[in-house]
Scaffold this active site. Structure first.
Site, mmCIF file in Angstrom:
data_model
loop_
_atom_site.group_PDB
_atom_site.id
_atom_site.type_symbol
_atom_site.label_atom_id
_atom_site.label_comp_id
_atom_site.label_asym_id
_atom_site.label_seq_id
_atom_site.Cartn_x
_atom_site.Cartn_y
_atom_site.Cartn_z
ATOM 1 N N ASP A 120 -6.336 -5.443 -5.336
ATOM 2 C CA ASP A 120 -7.346 -5.501 -4.272
ATOM 3 C C ASP A 120 -8.358 -4.372 -4.500
ATOM 4 O OD1 ASP A 120 -8.667 -5.703 -1.852
ATOM 5 O OD2 ASP A 120 -6.945 -5.157 -0.618
ATOM 6 N N ASP A 143 -20.184 -2.726 -7.206
ATOM 7 C CA ASP A 143 -21.283 -2.066 -7.928
ATOM 8 C C ASP A 143 -22.054 -3.086 -8.774
ATOM 9 O OD1 ASP A 143 -22.877 0.035 -8.968
ATOM 10 O OD2 ASP A 143 -21.179 1.404 -8.887
ATOM 11 N N GLY A 193 0.909 -6.295 5.256
ATOM 12 C CA GLY A 193 1.299 -4.983 4.746
ATOM 13 C C GLY A 193 2.312 -4.309 5.640
ATOM 14 N N ASP A 201 0.836 -1.214 0.000
ATOM 15 C CA ASP A 201 0.000 0.000 0.000
ATOM 16 C C ASP A 201 0.866 1.256 0.000
ATOM 17 O OD1 ASP A 201 -2.052 -1.780 0.103
ATOM 18 O OD2 ASP A 201 -2.617 -1.401 2.169
ATOM 19 N N ASN A 232 -22.952 -4.217 -14.757
ATOM 20 C CA ASN A 232 -22.535 -3.418 -15.912
ATOM 21 C C ASN A 232 -21.430 -2.422 -15.539
ATOM 22 O OD1 ASN A 232 -22.936 -2.613 -18.735
ATOM 23 N ND2 ASN A 232 -23.525 -0.649 -17.792
ATOM 24 N N LYS A 265 -11.702 -4.513 -4.601
ATOM 25 C CA LYS A 265 -12.953 -4.603 -3.833
ATOM 26 C C LYS A 265 -14.104 -3.961 -4.597
ATOM 27 C CE LYS A 265 -10.970 -4.762 0.846
ATOM 28 N NZ LYS A 265 -9.541 -4.434 0.620
ATOM 29 N N LYS A 306 0.060 -7.890 -3.624
ATOM 30 C CA LYS A 306 -1.277 -7.287 -3.580
ATOM 31 C C LYS A 306 -1.139 -5.779 -3.703
ATOM 32 C CE LYS A 306 -3.908 -6.574 0.082
ATOM 33 N NZ LYS A 306 -4.404 -5.221 -0.232
HETATM 34 O O1 6AU Z 1 -1.211 -5.522 7.030
HETATM 35 P P1 6AU Z 1 -1.911 -4.187 6.818
HETATM 36 O O2 6AU Z 1 -2.952 -3.910 7.852
HETATM 37 O O3 6AU Z 1 -0.959 -3.056 6.626
HETATM 38 O O4 6AU Z 1 -2.650 -4.302 5.390
HETATM 39 C C1 6AU Z 1 -3.756 -5.141 5.173
HETATM 40 C C2 6AU Z 1 -4.186 -5.081 3.717
HETATM 41 C C3 6AU Z 1 -4.709 -3.729 3.249
HETATM 42 C C4 6AU Z 1 -6.228 -3.900 3.260
HETATM 43 O O5 6AU Z 1 -6.840 -3.143 2.225
HETATM 44 C C5 6AU Z 1 -6.427 -5.378 3.020
HETATM 45 O O6 6AU Z 1 -5.244 -6.025 3.506
HETATM 46 N N1 6AU Z 1 -7.599 -5.990 3.684
HETATM 47 C C6 6AU Z 1 -8.535 -6.756 2.965
HETATM 48 C C7 6AU Z 1 -8.319 -7.290 1.631
HETATM 49 C C8 6AU Z 1 -7.057 -7.852 1.235
HETATM 50 O O7 6AU Z 1 -9.214 -7.430 0.866
HETATM 51 C C9 6AU Z 1 -9.710 -7.165 3.559
HETATM 52 C C10 6AU Z 1 -9.883 -6.985 4.952
HETATM 53 O O8 6AU Z 1 -10.851 -7.438 5.528
HETATM 54 N N2 6AU Z 1 -8.897 -6.330 5.643
HETATM 55 C C11 6AU Z 1 -7.760 -5.846 5.059
HETATM 56 O O9 6AU Z 1 -6.905 -5.297 5.764
HETATM 57 O O10 6AU Z 1 -4.238 -3.529 1.926
#
Ligand code: 6AU
Length: 262
Positions: free
Chosen positions: A91, A96, A231, A38, A99, A93, A60
């Site tokens: 990722d 919507d 992350g 991220d 279409n 997500k 990711k």
């Molecule tokens: O280890 P972190 O907390 O720095 O990063 C976690 C990563 C972030 C979130 O957007 C993602 O995982 N995430 C997701 C995903 C992967 O879909 C779902 C969720 O429930 N929690 C979450 O943290 O990039």
């Protein structure tokens, strides 16, 4: 139960070509680690991907947070994926109607379907969201995960919502290959979903903004999930990403070896 089988055994039987290749890759690299990269600059993202590349099965991305995004970033990430042998998971997500997600997935600035092997979606809009993404992704050999549960405090993704999400995945097995989930669900005949779990950290348990971090062993051994998504535990302030990635790779892999030996 698919949890007791090795990634390699599972890859041999998997009907989705990308999931099959992904399970093979995990076994080949001895990695069930996905890094959640991220970062907000192109240079930062490329540097991180190159550093952690040797230790991960999946990079990711949140491509829309990169301030200086361009096609060259995609080309470089694709080249790094080849160099280090990992796949890419945008990722996004999606959330919507069918279409609209078709357009968001195929077009616009990011053209996600053209480079991301795996993406994900919420089931809030209903089945049409899978149908829309599938129309774009299937001809390109892509696949997706559904968000069945979330790692954050107070999540509404639980109970009936989670159960219906799993049923929808079964209906579209040719494209939906797994879940973002906090635990593995009971298999039905013919199921082999890949479970990816975010909210993983060896050193801290929360970030003050609702994120909740669990230990890799808890996720892979106790809860039976397949991929740990990490992350800030890897790229966070003061951390050496290559060192941390190796540490998480070992923790995740050892928990998996312990699980299949049960
Ligand atoms: O280890 P972190 O907390 O720095 O990063 C976690 C990563 C972030 C979130 O957007 C993602 O995982 N995430 C997701 C995903 C992967 O879909 C779902 C969720 O429930 N929690 C979450 O943290 O990039």
């Amino acid at each position: 139960m698919s949890a007791q089988k090795s990634y390699l055994e599972r890859s041999k039987l998997h009907s989705n070509p990308t999931a099959k290749a992904f399970l093979e890759l995990m076994e080949r690299k001895k990695s069930n680690l996905s890094v959640a990269a991220d970062l907000t600059t192109k240079a930062g993202l490329i540097e991180l991907a190159d550093k952690v590349g040797p230790y991960i099965c999946l990079l990711k991305t949140h491509i829309d947070v990169v301030e200086d995004f361009d096609q060259d970033l995609v080309d470089q990430l694709t080249a790094l994926a080849k160099k280090h042998d990992f796949m890419i998971f945008e990722d996004r997500k999606f959330a919507d109607i069918g279409n609209t997600v078709k357009l968001q997935y195929s077009s616009g600035v990011y053209k996600i379907a053209s480079w991301s092997h795996i993406t994900n979606a919420h089931m809030v809009p209903g089945e049409g969201i899978i149908q829309g993404l599938r129309e774009v992704g299937l001809p390109l050999n892509r696949c997706m995960l559904l968000l069945a549960e979330m790692s954050s405090a107070g999540t509404l993704a639980k109970g009936d919502y989670t159960e219906t999400t799993v049923q929808m995945a079964r209906k579209y097995k040719d494209f939906v290959v797994g879940f973002i989930a906090m635990k593995r669900y009971a298999d039905q005949e013919g199921d082999d979903f890949i479970y990816m779990t975010p909210g993983v950290g060896l050193d801290q348990t929360s970030d003050g903004l609702g994120q909740q971090w669990k230990q890799p062993r808890e996720v892979v051994y106790d809860q039976g999930c397949d991929v740990i998504i990490v992350g800030r535990g890897i790229y966070g302030k003061g951390r050496d990403p290559a060192f941390e990635a190796k540490r998480y790779q070992e923790a995740g892999w050892n928990a998996y070896l312990e699980r299949i030996a049960k």
